[in-house]
Design an enzyme around this catalytic site. Structure first.
Site, PDB file in Angstrom:
ATOM      1  N   GLU A  98       0.803  -1.228   0.000  1.00  0.00           N
ATOM      2  CA  GLU A  98       0.000   0.000   0.000  1.00  0.00           C
ATOM      3  C   GLU A  98       0.833   1.275   0.000  1.00  0.00           C
ATOM      4  O   GLU A  98       0.548   2.202  -0.745  1.00  0.00           O
ATOM      5  CB  GLU A  98      -0.953   0.032   1.208  1.00  0.00           C
ATOM      6  CG  GLU A  98      -2.293  -0.658   0.986  1.00  0.00           C
ATOM      7  CD  GLU A  98      -2.190  -2.166   1.049  1.00  0.00           C
ATOM      8  OE1 GLU A  98      -1.091  -2.671   1.362  1.00  0.00           O
ATOM      9  OE2 GLU A  98      -3.191  -2.839   0.788  1.00  0.00           O
ATOM     10  N   HIS A 124     -10.811  -5.097  10.355  1.00  0.00           N
ATOM     11  CA  HIS A 124     -11.370  -4.929   9.012  1.00  0.00           C
ATOM     12  C   HIS A 124     -12.676  -4.152   9.015  1.00  0.00           C
ATOM     13  O   HIS A 124     -13.412  -4.198   8.047  1.00  0.00           O
ATOM     14  CB  HIS A 124     -11.620  -6.306   8.370  1.00  0.00           C
ATOM     15  CG  HIS A 124     -10.372  -7.009   7.945  1.00  0.00           C
ATOM     16  ND1 HIS A 124      -9.482  -7.545   8.835  1.00  0.00           N
ATOM     17  CD2 HIS A 124      -9.864  -7.260   6.711  1.00  0.00           C
ATOM     18  CE1 HIS A 124      -8.476  -8.101   8.177  1.00  0.00           C
ATOM     19  NE2 HIS A 124      -8.688  -7.945   6.892  1.00  0.00           N
TER      20      HIS A 124
END
Lengths: 340, 372
Positions: free
Chosen positions: A71, A140
């Site tokens: 990322e 998450h």
């Protein structure tokens, strides 16, 4: 090409939010050769959540870029490409993973135009799933709306339905500023009727303008994304009890549409804010403060009631998760509280 | 060092280059000599003196508190910037971290603009809103000017990505230090550069210390030119302007044909990491003085000039004085320039600033969008 769109009657089609985002991206990639999509599994895998399905087959590897699981690297790379003049759409598989790249969103993109006194700009969209899904547990499930909305130089958008998804995403791609685009996994599967004009390749929604989903006169409910659905359900239930709710779908979190909120308060005199994220320093907290600081305060007949996610990392167990995030019945209860 | 090999009637001078160390490359791919001329030598000398004088002037201004905040000086490393200026073009992109004044100078800002920026004046390169760490110039493809160690590396990789995407015959020079060379995002970015054959030059300015930490204490592998793993690498003497220049020319060719490359340039900074670092707690004064005496990059060029009778000491002194004069004038001008007007506080937050809400310290002081 919208082969999955079902024509219901002339002037309307039915599509899911997933398809809406997919079609918006396809049209923007078609329109401007400098627009490209980049992220994990967006290409050959057809998208981790199938949002980019078909784009790789249609546009090829020069426009749809599969990245390694890095990322910080691919977000920084995309910001650099935007500095040069390209227009990346960066997909984060979820915004939870974007924390690894957040330095580039904030320090490399958001602040650049100011630090360079206008010399450099980044026309870039960071999009992906935000907030809770279902049983994916603490790491998450976080909502990042509050974090990004605080940052000067960023635009933060959060669509609810297909209309929002298409119009806001296309506006985001065309905007010269960096945009954070917060989607919702549960909403991906929701289908809506979509009038023909929304399918137009130049259909745009103005950034910074909220939408009144439902007019009312007793209470104003201010919300965004998936919580719009629960607010509408709550409003329908309350209608049966003779309570008329005005539901405002913010659409844009930054810049917040103060005027629409203020005008609504002048009508209803009571406010409930609804968000999935944690309460402290959240979107609802900001709305309370905005109302407090403007002349809207003097139109209030009661303190504002906030409905937020519980202040906990998200539990896995289904029954506990149900107690973690607002549902329609919480919103109904909040409205009754503010009316007391 | 052998300074003179031949001197043709066109006044071209051949300079023998120091040896290279290579990784996944053959030594015979690299040149052994560089060619220069009298005019070019004098130009390099003058330009490097200007860089040196500018950095020293900033040191003085900082001590007078006319420059504030962070100040990271590059005196001692001028040949790297001169070499990149000579080896690449303004269509090639350059990006670096915060030791960026000399690059700003070589990429088109005047000493006045650069000094005025650090003195927080309206006439500065970024209107006084950026400061020492934030210089940029789109017109000459200089992309900053970044304060977060390592962030410039993926950004620069993105510039290279864009160049390839748009089929430009150009490369991106991504500059960072020995300290930044351990950043994870370097390896993330270089991995993609290699996968996608991006025209990225990963350029490590190895001045032996990341702030106060020596390379031995920070890096398990201090052969930075090998840290690109499968990516080829070269180690050079960064204090030799010719070796920097020739290596970058080679690198550009390599990048456009094959993909990324790592270059490690050995160099030395005379100042500490920044003005808050005296620079002698982790290295000795003797070491610093030794570097000045034996490895100074400007003296290297000066000696070639003198050896080849391109100019004499007196003429060089005149060049020194001209450079100093130029800096002095820039400083005096910057001193009397105005600070940015308070209206600049809220400009440039967005590209279309007039469409946005910008909160003031009190709500009543906020800037409303035009439409409201």
């Amino acid at each position: 090409m919208l082969r999955i769109v079902h024509k219901l009657r002339s002037g309307f089609a039915k599509m899911t939010v997933r398809e809406a985002i997919n079609s918006a991206m396809a049209q923007e990639i078609e329109r401007d050769s400098n627009v490209f999509l980049i992220g994990e599994e967006v290409g050959q895998y057809q998208g981790a959540y199938k949002v980019s399905k078909g784009l790789y087959d249609r546009f090829g590897k020069s426009r749809i870029w599969d990245t390694p699981i890095t990322e910080a690297g691919f977000t920084g790379l995309s910001v650099g490409a935007a500095m040069y003049g390209l227009k990346p759409i960066v997909e984060f598989m979820t915004f939870n993973f974007a924390m690894q790249a957040i330095d580039h969103v904030i320090n490399s993109a958001a602040k650049l135009h100011y630090m360079s006194a206008g010399g450099l700009r980044t026309s870039i969209v960071f999009r992906g799933i935000n907030g809770a899904a279902a049983s994916v547990a603490a790491q998450h499930s976080q909502c990042f709306a509050a974090w990004y909305s605080q940052v000067p130089g960023l635009i933060v958008l959060s669509p609810y339905d297909c209309d929002d998804a298409r119009g806001l995403l296309k506006a985001a791609v065309r905007d010269p500023n960096p945009v954070v685009f917060l989607e919702n996994e549960i909403m991906y599967n929701e289908a809506f009727e979509v009038p023909d004009n929304v399918m137009d390749k130049d259909y745009l929604i103005p950034i910074g303008k909220a939408k009144i989903m439902r007019e009312g006169k007793d209470v104003t409910i201010v919300t965004f994304s998936k919580m719009v659905k629960f607010s509408m359900l709550a409003a329908a239930e309350l209608e049966r009890e003779g309570i008329s709710c005005e539901v405002i779908n913010l659409r844009t979190l930054k810049p917040l549409d103060r005027n629409t909120i203020i005008e609504s308060i002048k009508k209803t005199h009571r406010v409930v804010t609804v968000e999935e994220g944690w309460g402290q320093c959240g979107i609802g907290a900001e709305i309370c403060s905005v109302i407090n600081e403007t002349n809207a305060f003097f139109h209030l007949d009661a303190p504002i009631v906030r409905v937020t996610g519980a202040d906990i990392p998200t539990p896995y167990a289904f029954n506990l998760e149900e107690l973690s995030f607002p549902k329609a019945h919480n919103i109904v209860e909040a409205v009754k509280l503010v009316l007391k | 060092m052998i300074f003179r090999i031949s001197r043709s009637c066109f006044s071209s001078i051949s300079v023998k280059l120091p040896s290279f160390k290579v990784h996944h490359l053959e030594l015979d791919q690299l040149p052994q000599t560089a060619t220069t001329t009298s005019a070019e030598l004098l130009a390099y000398y003058k330009s490097m003196q200007l860089q040196r004088r500018m950095e020293i002037a900033c040191d003085n201004l900082y001590k007078q508190r006319l420059i504030r905040g962070f100040l990271h000086l590059a005196d001692g490393q001028e040949s790297i910037y001169e070499g990149l200026h000579a080896g690449l073009t303004f269509d090639d992109c350059v990006i670096t971290a915060y030791r960026d004044h000399c690059i700003a100078l070589l990429r088109g800002d005047t000493p006045h603009q650069i000094i005025a920026e650090m003195m927080a004046k309206q006439t500065g390169s970024t209107k006084g809103k950026g400061g020492s760490m934030h210089y940029y110039k789109k017109a000459t493809n200089f992309y900053g000017g970044h304060g977060i160690v390592g962030a410039q590396i993926p950004l620069g990789t993105g510039l290279a990505f864009a160049q390839k995407y748009l089929k430009k015959p150009n490369v991106t020079l991504i500059m960072f230090g020995d300290g930044a060379a351990n950043q994870g995002q370097l390896y993330e970015a270089a991995n993609m550069a290699q996968l996608w054959h991006l025209p990225a030059i990963y350029f490590i300015e190895n001045n032996l210390f990341g702030m106060g930490t020596s390379i031995d204490r920070a890096s398990a592998n201090t052969k930075f030119y090998t840290r690109g793993d499968v990516i080829p690498g070269i180690q050079i003497d960064g204090n030799n302007v010719f070796q920097v220049r020739e290596t970058l020319k080679f690198a550009k060719k390599h990048c456009l044909e094959k993909g990324p490359i790592f270059i490690e340039a050995m160099t030395y900074r005379y100042h500490g990491h920044s003005m808050s670092d005296p620079g002698v707690t982790y290295r000795t004064r003797e070491e610093v003085q030794q570097q000045r005496k034996t490895r100074d990059c400007i003296n290297y060029v000066k000696n070639i000039i003198l050896e080849n009778k391109v100019a004499d000491e007196h003429q060089l002194e005149e060049i020194d004085n001209t450079a100093q004069n130029e800096i002095d004038i820039a400083v005096e001008q910057a001193k009397v320039d105005p600070v940015p007007p308070s209206t600049e506080l809220t400009t440039d937050v967005y590209v279309d600033n007039q469409n946005h809400f910008i909160r003031g310290i009190l709500y009543k002081d906020s800037i409303l969008p035009k439409s409201q």
